[in-house]
Design a protein around this motif. Structure first.
Motif: not given
Length: 393
Positions: A18-24, A138-142, A144-155, A244-249
């Motif tokens: 949940s936390f790492t979705i927000l970092i990027p 969480g830093f691995v998957l967060g 990635a989920l963030s990138l997916f959600a951003q396709q809708i909006s940052i919010g 986002t990919l760098l955070f995943l790495t």
């Protein structure tokens, strides 16, 4: 490691997700509200300053009333705050949401106290390593989920983070047993909420020096994290997907180090030496990153950084836990999270003051400064090691 340990690790993973979705996206979301770099740094600081005052209270209350009810309150606050942030229509609403998340955000200290409750001192370094790995996953998957959600909006990324935190909340309610030993004597003064410990904690033998070291470590680290995103985007001319990919790495390598790496290192070095090793490579990476504005070079240095950076917080948490009494685990780990939180508020403001968004090269300045100051912190940690090294080491 028993069933409760793995349930707690799973909750830590989901909470970290949940936390790492927000970092990027926090920096980018601030820009949507036309915030300057300095005002965006205050957005980071609002959350951290609120946590500074709230975390020792939550830690103290968890020593008194139990881990489970305080973890439920903390996670519920995160759910509500992210829902507010994701639907914000004005900057002040976003600031309020980050404040609310911070004032209820003591879940890290409470879950660390659970780990201390259920593990022996001998196994605590490995336990906190796995704890760190659960966060790292969480830093691995967060991202990635963030990138997916951003396709809708940052919010939408905030809404996704709120939904994931809700899953952690349900897991805590349904599956986590209470781990606080009910035979431990409770403090007599019910109005003692632990705020006084923010000062008293610095004088606690073996604890105070570690709180100071972690505050300094956190300040230099958040100077780096604040400048890292705009440096990657504006100086290296990369896009948000690459970030986002760098955070995943980072997350993937961190998990490897905090599971496999720590298990190997602890057979050759004690906890204190592993901490020194992590700090040395962290400071070196900070200094090396901006030397050459080339994406391939930057990625190579970042890989070194992510591997050894993963050692720092698990070792700090282990040392603090080993120096604390059983009845003080929630309190001292809450203090640790609190001082780490206020450092997260100081670092971004320092970085925000010394950068100039019209001159992108200035985003390298906080990286150099963070590296230099981390070397000084390493020297201080080595000089004062006798004050916090457990007697059986």
């Amino acid at each position: 490691m028993n069933r409760t340990f793995w349930i707690t690790s799973l909750i830590v993973f989901v909470n970290s997700l949940s936390f790492t979705i927000l970092i990027p996206i926090i920096y980018l979301y601030g820009k949507q509200f036309e915030l300057s770099d300095f005002h965006t740094s205050l957005l980071f600081s609002t959350y951290s300053v609120a946590q500074f005052f709230a975390t020792p209270v939550i830690g103290k209350l968890s020593d008194r009333f139990g881990r489970k009810p305080l973890l439920i309150i903390s996670l519920a606050g995160t759910v509500i705050a992210n829902l507010i942030a994701g639907t914000a229509t004005a900057a002040w609403v976003l600031f309020f949401a980050r404040f609310l998340d911070g004032i209820t955000g003591g879940n890290m200290s409470v879950t660390q106290a659970v780990m201390s409750d259920i593990t022996s001192p001998k196994n605590r370094a490995q336990a906190f390593g796995i704890y760190g790995a659960a966060m790292g996953l969480g830093f691995v998957l967060g991202p990635a989920l963030s990138l997916f959600a951003q396709q809708i909006s940052i919010g939408a990324a905030f809404l996704a983070a709120g939904l994931v935190a809700f899953v952690a909340l349900l897991m805590t309610i349904l599956f986590l047993p209470e781990t606080l030993d009910k035979q431990i004597q409770k403090p007599g003064n019910i109005f003692d909420l632990g705020l006084g410990n923010l000062i008293k904690g610095l004088a606690m033998p073996g604890i105070g020096i570690l709180l100071l070291i972690n505050f300094l470590i956190g300040t230099t680290f958040t100077m780096f994290t604040y400048a890292f995103q705009p440096y990657f985007l504006k100086v290296l001319d990369q896009n948000n997907q690459g970030l986002t990919l760098l955070f995943l790495t980072f997350g993937t390598l961190g998990v490897i180090m905090q599971t496999w790496g720590i298990s190997i290192l602890k057979n050759k070095f004690d906890v204190v030496k592993i901490l020194f090793l992590g700090l040395f490579f962290r400071s070196s990476a900070f200094m090396l990153m901006p030397v050459w504005a080339n994406i391939n070079y930057f990625v190579v240095v970042s890989i070194m950084f992510s591997l050894f950076n993963a050692l720092v917080q698990p070792m700090i948490s282990t040392l603090i836990s080993l120096n604390a009494k059983p009845e003080e685990q929630g309190t001292v780990l809450g203090l640790n999270a609190s001082y780490l939180s206020i450092s997260n508020g100081v670092g971004p403001v320092i970085a925000g003051v010394i950068v100039n968004q019209s001159q992108p090269i200035t985003y390298s300045y906080p990286l150099y400064l963070a590296g230099f100051l981390t070397f000084l912190v390493l020297g201080f940690a080595i000089y004062s090691r006798r004050q916090y090294t457990p007697s059986n080491f």
